[in-house]
Design an enzyme around this catalytic site. Structure first.
Site, short mmCIF file in Angstrom:
data_model
loop_
_atom_site.label_atom_id
_atom_site.label_comp_id
_atom_site.label_asym_id
_atom_site.label_seq_id
_atom_site.Cartn_x
_atom_site.Cartn_y
_atom_site.Cartn_z
N ASP A 11 0.74 -1.45 -0.26
CA ASP A 11 0.10 0.33 -0.38
C ASP A 11 0.87 1.97 0.08
O ASP A 11 1.91 1.11 0.97
CB ASP A 11 -1.11 0.02 1.50
CG ASP A 11 -2.00 1.09 1.33
OD1 ASP A 11 -2.05 2.23 0.53
OD2 ASP A 11 -2.66 1.42 2.08
N ASP A 106 -2.94 2.64 -5.58
CA ASP A 106 -1.91 2.72 -5.26
C ASP A 106 -1.79 1.07 -4.05
O ASP A 106 -1.04 1.78 -2.64
CB ASP A 106 -1.86 3.76 -4.56
CG ASP A 106 -2.89 3.70 -2.91
OD1 ASP A 106 -3.88 3.15 -2.70
OD2 ASP A 106 -2.48 4.34 -2.46
N GLU A 107 -3.14 -0.09 -4.11
CA GLU A 107 -2.41 -1.13 -3.78
C GLU A 107 -2.93 -2.21 -4.44
O GLU A 107 -3.37 -2.29 -5.39
CB GLU A 107 -3.78 -0.66 -2.76
CG GLU A 107 -3.66 -0.09 -1.24
CD GLU A 107 -5.57 -0.69 -0.95
OE1 GLU A 107 -5.80 -1.58 -0.36
OE2 GLU A 107 -5.97 0.28 -1.29
MG LIG Z 1 -2.69 4.21 -0.24
#
Ligand SMILES: [Mg+2]
Length: 397
Positions: A11, A106-107
């Site tokens: 993350d 974003d993960e």
């Molecule tokens: Mg994040």
């Protein structure tokens, strides 16, 4: 079986704000808010860690953010730019394992089960991943290592930014690890359920573990009570589902009105299978796994997977798998969406080393499969010419 899996959740830290601070050095060390300007109605998309110290967080109205920190620098989001960085990130992760499941911009989840035997090796690999993210993208990420997705995602959140947390691997230790965490950290406990649980004194995951099952069922209903109990014990069997181009094929349908009508749902499943099956044959591919997805009215989602011993491409096989999986799912509430997908595709893809494996599973000279294939091809041609509704499948055949 579960204990043998090694799942990693990556993350990125304050992704949008971190990219802005990377690209504009004058913003580094300052409270940066990416989102709508404070003189308009709109919200914060992401903010830097310096801004978080003032109590600013994602989804907060920009006006509130401004009140909390008038010196904050408001930056309009550059979504195209962020998604290009995201593509680089996912490509980078894909160099460590082909089993990457992007969850958001974003993960991602990674399945490292096959790569590292011991936990120590995994920690070393994840350190290398974090190092490469820093070196190639100039950004930091936090990582969680666990036996499943639920725990990996919880773990990546525990030591932000730039963290690396490995959770215990045996059930008793997992239970103790979860006990002191707030129950709202569990995936599936939204504000409504969180408030409901709080009224009954259930604030921590440990409270949920200790709750009397009958009481929990009366409070939440059977399905959700059982689901949350599994989560509270750290059990989660969801696989890491990769979404490579053409490595999987899927289709889904959202109903105009939620429905519990099994016949309507089965009809929908048949339509989905036939659409996906036709695309599979158009690509001249075969599949080794089928997956169905059922999303209920409250957005809770179940997926079920079937693996064939040898690759298949006939509608008959796919329908049999999809409907068998579907019929086993209890319908305790109306359904909002159905999905069907095929994975582990084999066939004429020069880049896919799995194409070789076709030789390991030679097509048996089975007259039924030869007939199925001829029938499917004929139906595909008719549908191409006259539309999908031209032929209805007789399920008893
Ligand atoms: Mg994040």
């Amino acid at each position: 079986m579960e204990a043998s899996r090694i799942i990693v959740h990556i993350d990125m830290d304050a992704f949008f704000a971190a990219i802005e601070q990377r690209d504009r050095p004058e913003l580094r060390g300052l409270p940066v808010v990416v989102g709508s300007p404070p003189d308009r109605r709109g919200v914060v998309a992401t903010c830097s860690y310096q801004a978080r110290r003032f109590g600013i967080h994602s989804a907060m109205p920009s006006r509130t953010a401004y009140r909390l920190c008038p010196q904050a620098i408001f930056v309009p989001p550059r979504h195209d730019h962020y998604s290009r960085v995201s593509t680089c990130l996912m490509r980078l992760l894909g160099q460590f394992t082909p089993l990457v499941e992007p969850v958001s911009i974003d993960e991602a989840f990674l399945d490292l089960s096959g790569l590292a035997e011991a936990q120590a090796d995994t920690v070393a690999t994840v350190k290398r991943i974090k190092h490469e993210i820093k070196r190639q993208l100039g950004l930091t990420a936090s990582a969680g290592i666990a036996v499943n997705k639920l725990l990996a995602k919880l773990a990546s959140d525990l030591d932000k930014p730039d963290g690396l947390t490995a959770t215990p691997r045996n059930p008793a230790a997992i239970r103790r690890f979860l006990a002191p965490l707030p129950v709202r950290k569990l995936w599936g406990v939204g504000p409504v359920t969180g408030d409901k649980l709080a009224r009954f004194g259930i604030h921590l995951i440990g409270h949920l573990q200790a709750a009397e099952p009958g009481k929990l069922r009366r409070l939440l209903g059977k399905r959700q009570a059982e689901h949350l109990r599994e989560l509270a014990l750290g059990r989660d069997r969801r696989p890491v589902v990769t979404e490579w181009e053409e490595k999987s094929l899927s289709n889904e349908e959202t109903f105009a009105a939620d429905t519990e009508d099994r016949n309507q749902l089965r009809d929908c499943m048949i339509r989905l299978v036939e659409k996906v099956g036709r695309r599979l044959r158009d690509l001249d591919r075969q599949a080794r796994t089928a997956q169905i997805k059922v999303r209920f009215a409250d957005f809770s989602t179940i997926t079920r997977q079937h693996s064939w011993p040898a690759p298949v491409d006939s509608d008959r096989e796919m329908l049999r798998a999809a409907l068998t999986l579907f019929d086993r799912i209890p319908l305790d509430q109306p359904v909002r969406l159905l999905g069907f997908g095929l994975g582990t595709l084999h066939g004429q893809d020069r880049q896919a080393p799995s194409g070789q494996q076709l030789l390991l599973f030679p097509e048996s000279p089975n007259p039924e499969s030869a007939r199925d294939r001829a029938l499917d091809r004929a139906v595909d041609q008719l549908r191409r010419r006259y539309g999908s509704a031209i032929i209805r499948r007789n399920l008893n055949s």
